[in-house]
Design a protein around this motif. Sequence first.
Motif, PDB file in Angstrom:
ATOM      1  N   SER A  98      31.954  42.056  31.267  1.00 25.07           N
ATOM      2  CA  SER A  98      32.246  41.525  32.599  1.00 25.07           C
ATOM      3  C   SER A  98      32.500  40.021  32.562  1.00 25.07           C
ATOM      4  N   VAL A  99      31.694  39.306  31.795  1.00 24.99           N
ATOM      5  CA  VAL A  99      31.852  37.855  31.691  1.00 24.99           C
ATOM      6  C   VAL A  99      33.147  37.501  30.965  1.00 24.99           C
ATOM      7  N   ILE A 100      33.437  38.211  29.881  1.00 26.90           N
ATOM      8  CA  ILE A 100      34.680  37.949  29.144  1.00 26.90           C
ATOM      9  C   ILE A 100      35.893  38.270  30.018  1.00 26.90           C
ATOM     10  N   THR A 101      35.802  39.360  30.788  1.00 24.87           N
ATOM     11  CA  THR A 101      36.900  39.730  31.681  1.00 24.87           C
ATOM     12  C   THR A 101      37.179  38.627  32.690  1.00 24.87           C
ATOM     13  N   LYS A 102      36.118  38.025  33.230  1.00 28.55           N
ATOM     14  CA  LYS A 102      36.281  36.919  34.167  1.00 28.55           C
ATOM     15  C   LYS A 102      37.013  35.761  33.507  1.00 28.55           C
ATOM     16  N   LYS A 103      36.669  35.450  32.273  1.00 34.23           N
ATOM     17  CA  LYS A 103      37.321  34.356  31.556  1.00 34.23           C
ATOM     18  C   LYS A 103      38.789  34.682  31.287  1.00 34.23           C
ATOM     19  N   ILE A 104      39.073  35.959  30.972  1.00 32.87           N
ATOM     20  CA  ILE A 104      40.455  36.373  30.735  1.00 32.87           C
ATOM     21  C   ILE A 104      41.273  36.267  32.020  1.00 32.87           C
ATOM     22  N   CYS A 105      40.666  36.647  33.147  1.00 35.27           N
ATOM     23  CA  CYS A 105      41.358  36.583  34.439  1.00 35.27           C
ATOM     24  C   CYS A 105      41.779  35.149  34.780  1.00 35.27           C
ATOM     25  N   GLU A 106      41.001  34.192  34.328  1.00 32.72           N
ATOM     26  CA  GLU A 106      41.305  32.790  34.605  1.00 32.72           C
ATOM     27  C   GLU A 106      42.557  32.317  33.877  1.00 32.72           C
ATOM     28  N   LYS A 107      43.038  33.107  32.900  1.00 31.38           N
ATOM     29  CA  LYS A 107      44.254  32.745  32.159  1.00 31.38           C
ATOM     30  C   LYS A 107      45.527  33.152  32.909  1.00 31.38           C
ATOM     31  N   ASN A 108      45.337  33.918  34.005  1.00 35.60           N
ATOM     32  CA  ASN A 108      46.463  34.329  34.861  1.00 35.60           C
ATOM     33  C   ASN A 108      47.499  35.215  34.164  1.00 35.60           C
ATOM     34  N   TYR A 109      47.032  36.057  33.258  1.00 39.58           N
ATOM     35  CA  TYR A 109      47.911  37.056  32.660  1.00 39.58           C
ATOM     36  C   TYR A 109      48.016  38.259  33.593  1.00 39.58           C
ATOM     37  N   ASN A 110      49.002  39.109  33.349  1.00 45.79           N
ATOM     38  CA  ASN A 110      49.122  40.342  34.112  1.00 45.79           C
ATOM     39  C   ASN A 110      47.913  41.237  33.843  1.00 45.79           C
ATOM     40  N   THR A 111      47.301  41.762  34.906  1.00 43.23           N
ATOM     41  CA  THR A 111      46.063  42.543  34.765  1.00 43.23           C
ATOM     42  C   THR A 111      46.280  43.814  33.947  1.00 43.23           C
ATOM     43  N   ILE A 112      47.405  44.483  34.158  1.00 42.13           N
ATOM     44  CA  ILE A 112      47.679  45.722  33.416  1.00 42.13           C
ATOM     45  C   ILE A 112      47.854  45.416  31.934  1.00 42.13           C
ATOM     46  N   ALA A 113      48.596  44.355  31.625  1.00 44.69           N
ATOM     47  CA  ALA A 113      48.813  43.972  30.230  1.00 44.69           C
ATOM     48  C   ALA A 113      47.495  43.593  29.555  1.00 44.69           C
ATOM     49  N   CYS A 114      46.639  42.897  30.287  1.00 49.84           N
ATOM     50  CA  CYS A 114      45.326  42.517  29.743  1.00 49.84           C
ATOM     51  C   CYS A 114      44.484  43.747  29.433  1.00 49.84           C
ATOM     52  N   THR A 115      44.459  44.683  30.372  1.00 51.37           N
ATOM     53  CA  THR A 115      43.659  45.903  30.194  1.00 51.37           C
ATOM     54  C   THR A 115      44.169  46.708  29.012  1.00 51.37           C
ATOM     55  N   ARG A 116      45.496  46.781  28.876  1.00 54.12           N
ATOM     56  CA  ARG A 116      46.078  47.533  27.754  1.00 54.12           C
ATOM     57  C   ARG A 116      45.690  46.913  26.418  1.00 54.12           C
TER      58      ARG A 116
END
Length: 304
Positions: A172-190
């Motif tokens: 959850s914490v890493i996901t929050k940090k990744i979200c701050e990079k403003n990448y596409n959510t679907i691409a990040c999840t994949r």
Amino acid sequence: MKLAAGHSKDLYGHLAASVSILFWGSTFISSKILLNSFTPIEILLLRFTIGFFALLLAYPHILKPKSLKEEFMFAMAGLSGVTLYFLFENTALTYSFASNVGIIVSINPFFTAILAHFTLKGEKLRPSFFAGFITAILGIVLINLNGSFYFKLNPLGDTLAVLASAVWAVYSVITKKICEKNYNTIACTRRIFFYGILLTIPFCLFTGIRPDISKIVSGVNLFNLLFLGLGASALCFVTWGYAVGILGAIKTSVYIYLNPVITIIASILILHERITWLTALGAVLTMAGLFLSEIKVKPKEITE
């Protein structure tokens, strides 16, 4: 207008988290059916492989992290949220009672809150969080008292359940940090799924996997694999990541309290199980815990 826009965005975040929990609370039934034909690690690989290709079709664009540090973050998210979480949880169920594991895994918001408090900006703990945590856990205990509760300590199984909660907090914490990079959510999840699958393969050397194609394509198994792969994995990990990006790791994590409530509803509708007054009370307390966790106490105005 800014205030209204902010509230609207928060609403989308709450809806996204609700969608994730709605599916995840029902996965117990699908997993229980699939365990008659597959091992836990086979289910893990099959569901996330389906999820990976579904997300590839939904967003066929390559994500290019800007640095090795960001690439490492994706790898750690895959390791914690996919590989280790599901291996710890499924293995815990083979050594400990389901009621033990259900209660222990539900303390995940506590781990997430502590970790987020020290590692993320704007993720501070409030007294209302602890009040909600205690209320929700009491409700979850009452739910597990529904006829089949039997709590007996099993050092190995219960420790694995605690580790499952801890690694999901890391995710959850890493996901929050990744979200701050403003990448596409679907691409990040994949990309997270890719690393989750890749890092699960070494465990297969110890357990061995022999998926039977005839079992995979059978009606009931195929339906449940698609439900887990498309719904509980592809869709829900995207909506969960989206919710974490908007609400933060702590606020989103408290939705995990609703997992046993959704499981109850699914059991009633699908398995035609009866609900007792104790279970109903537990569900009410669990939901109350969620709302208590969301309460913000406004500072009192100082008057002369």
